[in-house]
Design an enzyme around this catalytic site. Sequence first.
Site, mmCIF file in Angstrom:
data_model
loop_
_atom_site.group_PDB
_atom_site.id
_atom_site.type_symbol
_atom_site.label_atom_id
_atom_site.label_comp_id
_atom_site.label_asym_id
_atom_site.label_seq_id
_atom_site.Cartn_x
_atom_site.Cartn_y
_atom_site.Cartn_z
ATOM 1 N N CYS A 123 3.271 2.594 -2.091
ATOM 2 C CA CYS A 123 2.866 1.092 -1.998
ATOM 3 C C CYS A 123 2.628 0.789 -0.371
ATOM 4 O O CYS A 123 1.446 0.126 -0.282
ATOM 5 C CB CYS A 123 3.312 0.180 -2.853
ATOM 6 S SG CYS A 123 2.547 -1.469 -3.089
ATOM 7 N N CYS A 124 3.946 0.650 0.017
ATOM 8 C CA CYS A 124 3.829 0.272 1.574
ATOM 9 C C CYS A 124 2.938 1.137 2.475
ATOM 10 O O CYS A 124 2.205 0.605 3.289
ATOM 11 C CB CYS A 124 5.195 0.169 2.132
ATOM 12 S SG CYS A 124 6.150 -1.274 1.788
ATOM 13 N N CYS A 206 6.201 -8.874 0.696
ATOM 14 C CA CYS A 206 5.146 -9.234 -0.027
ATOM 15 C C CYS A 206 5.816 -10.054 -1.193
ATOM 16 O O CYS A 206 7.289 -9.706 -1.346
ATOM 17 C CB CYS A 206 4.635 -7.894 -0.601
ATOM 18 S SG CYS A 206 3.679 -7.123 0.544
ATOM 19 N N CYS A 209 8.296 -7.865 -3.746
ATOM 20 C CA CYS A 209 9.608 -7.119 -3.257
ATOM 21 C C CYS A 209 10.467 -8.036 -2.215
ATOM 22 O O CYS A 209 11.318 -7.568 -1.353
ATOM 23 C CB CYS A 209 8.942 -5.902 -2.278
ATOM 24 S SG CYS A 209 7.997 -5.001 -3.020
ATOM 25 N N CYS A 232 9.703 -0.924 5.444
ATOM 26 C CA CYS A 232 8.224 -0.689 4.910
ATOM 27 C C CYS A 232 7.653 0.424 5.346
ATOM 28 O O CYS A 232 6.727 1.060 4.977
ATOM 29 C CB CYS A 232 7.344 -1.917 5.005
ATOM 30 S SG CYS A 232 7.264 -2.652 6.664
#
Length: 236
Positions: A123-124, A206, A209, A232
């Site tokens: 995702c990062c 985010c 997280c 990240c």
Amino acid sequence: MPIVDHPLQDATTFATLNRQLEERSADEIVQWATQEYRGQIALTCSFGGPSGMVLLDLALRHDRDIPVLVLDTSLLFPETDALVIAIEQHYGISVQRVRPALTLAQQANLHGAELYNHNPDLCCKIRKVEPLNQALKPFGAWMTALRRDQNPTRANTPIASWNERQQLVKICPLAQWTERQTWSYLHANGVPYNSLLDTGYTSLGCTPCTQRPLSADDARSGRWVGFAKTECGLHL
Ligand code: SF4
């Protein structure tokens, strides 16, 4: 300030440069960086933690035209989005919102919903690392607000280094600063900061997280709770 030869990629040259920069104030380092790389340098700011706001304020004192980039993952806190707008109004600048190639819906179609809950590294990579790599391509230098006291993984952050991934010079003028210095600067200079930092958050990324810190000794302990992940990937 030292005059450096280009391309500045040689480890010995960086060691010499860093010995000189370690003796300089953050303001002097920013002044050097913005003069040395004028027109080729960008600043990234998360609009989350306090040190990014210090660096932004320092940088704009020396270079009103420096590009200011924020990674807009579409998952930022509303308070962070609001701060970006507040900063644009406060300084009369336009912040560049760097967005991923995939919308959240496209990402969910390809990799499953709520990717951050089962593969935060991917995702990062999609929402932060790859967009940053693209955004920094036009630049020869990148200024960011890493501090050595933020995390053990950042304890050896050099002030200036060659960043192999982005093929540019990475400069961290606040590497030597402490949390206390950062807040003193913000208050003394009336610099806007993220309002969530007044509600117990100490590090902001985010929304899925980020929690308030689990440990008073570790400002980043509320990030990626439940995962071994601590970064990240932007600074690895
Ligand atoms: Fe995804 Fe979380 Fe990384 Fe944001 S911080 S890009 S939501 S894994």
